[in-house]
Write a protein that holds these residues in place. Structure first.
Motif, mmCIF file in Angstrom:
data_model
loop_
_atom_site.group_PDB
_atom_site.id
_atom_site.type_symbol
_atom_site.label_atom_id
_atom_site.label_comp_id
_atom_site.label_asym_id
_atom_site.label_seq_id
_atom_site.Cartn_x
_atom_site.Cartn_y
_atom_site.Cartn_z
ATOM 1 N N SER A 186 0.838 -1.203 0.000
ATOM 2 C CA SER A 186 0.000 0.000 0.000
ATOM 3 C C SER A 186 0.873 1.254 0.000
ATOM 4 O O SER A 186 0.427 2.322 -0.380
ATOM 5 C CB SER A 186 -0.957 0.000 1.200
ATOM 6 O OG SER A 186 -0.235 0.160 2.412
ATOM 7 N N SER A 187 2.125 1.102 0.373
ATOM 8 C CA SER A 187 3.087 2.206 0.320
ATOM 9 C C SER A 187 3.583 2.358 -1.116
ATOM 10 O O SER A 187 3.894 1.372 -1.784
ATOM 11 C CB SER A 187 4.260 1.883 1.260
ATOM 12 O OG SER A 187 5.489 2.259 0.716
ATOM 13 N N SER A 188 3.663 3.584 -1.592
ATOM 14 C CA SER A 188 4.096 3.810 -2.977
ATOM 15 C C SER A 188 5.515 3.295 -3.215
ATOM 16 O O SER A 188 5.824 2.811 -4.305
ATOM 17 C CB SER A 188 3.984 5.283 -3.357
ATOM 18 O OG SER A 188 4.789 6.074 -2.500
#
Length: 193
Positions: free
Chosen positions: A149-151
């Motif tokens: 979910s972290s870029s």
């Protein structure tokens, strides 16, 4: 699951059981070929910089550990570990001691240190199924989706490793599902549409 089927999709829980049963007989005839295709993907990844994230196989998952013995991968591998409610990757070399993580899966100990997303060139992840949009069906813990979910982690290419018979037209997905960059089967590497 037929690609043209317009009927509602079964829930994820039912699909997990269905694909666990489907995957077992498929592995008997395809595991060596899938491992060979994964070796090709690893060779491409190690041509650049960074580590390759493998996984410690659970029962019924493709065992990629034999690939770790390649001299080209020495010092370039990582394994996931679930700690304190999150998934991290730690450096790993075959033969180094492992300990059970929070999910009781062998993982490098905390002393190995945590790797940042930029330290990895490729993640190979187990899957019960994957659809043609890259949505992965795992065991339901959500660890890979939360990580990705972290870029920064989403920028690391992640490929599902599974038999061709577990690649389907579409799977149910939730807003938090993060599609993968593709998949590896006995027929080679594929990418979402």
């Amino acid at each position: 699951m037929a690609p043209d089927d317009a009927s509602p999709l079964p829930g994820k829980t039912a699909l997990r059981e269905q694909f666990k049963l489907r995957r077992l007989p498929l592995l008997a005839s395809s595991e060596a070929a899938i491992r060979s295709q994964a070796a090709t993907a690893l060779e491409r990844a190690v041509a650049g910089r960074g580590r390759v994230g493998l996984y410690w196989p659970l029962a019924g998952e493709i065992d990629l550990r034999p690939l770790a013995l390649s001299p080209r991968l020495d010092g370039r591998l990582a394994l996931p570990a679930v700690i304190a409610g999150r998934l991290v990757y730690r450096p790993w070399r075959p033969g180094e001691p492992l300990q059970a993580d929070a999910c009781a899966i062998p993982a490098p100990p905390p002393a190995a240190g945590e790797l940042a997303a930029g330290d990895l060139a490729l993640l190979l992840v187990p899957a019960l199924a994957v659809d043609r949009q890259g949505v992965r069906l795992g065991y339901g813990g959500g660890w890979f989706d939360r990580l990705r979910s972290s870029s920064a982690w989403r920028a690391v290419p992640a490929l599902a490793v599974l038999p061709w018979g577990c690649l389907v037209e579409r799977l149910p997905h939730d807003p938090w599902d993060v599609p993968l960059a593709g998949w590896i089967t006995e027929q080679g590497q594929g990418q979402p549409r």
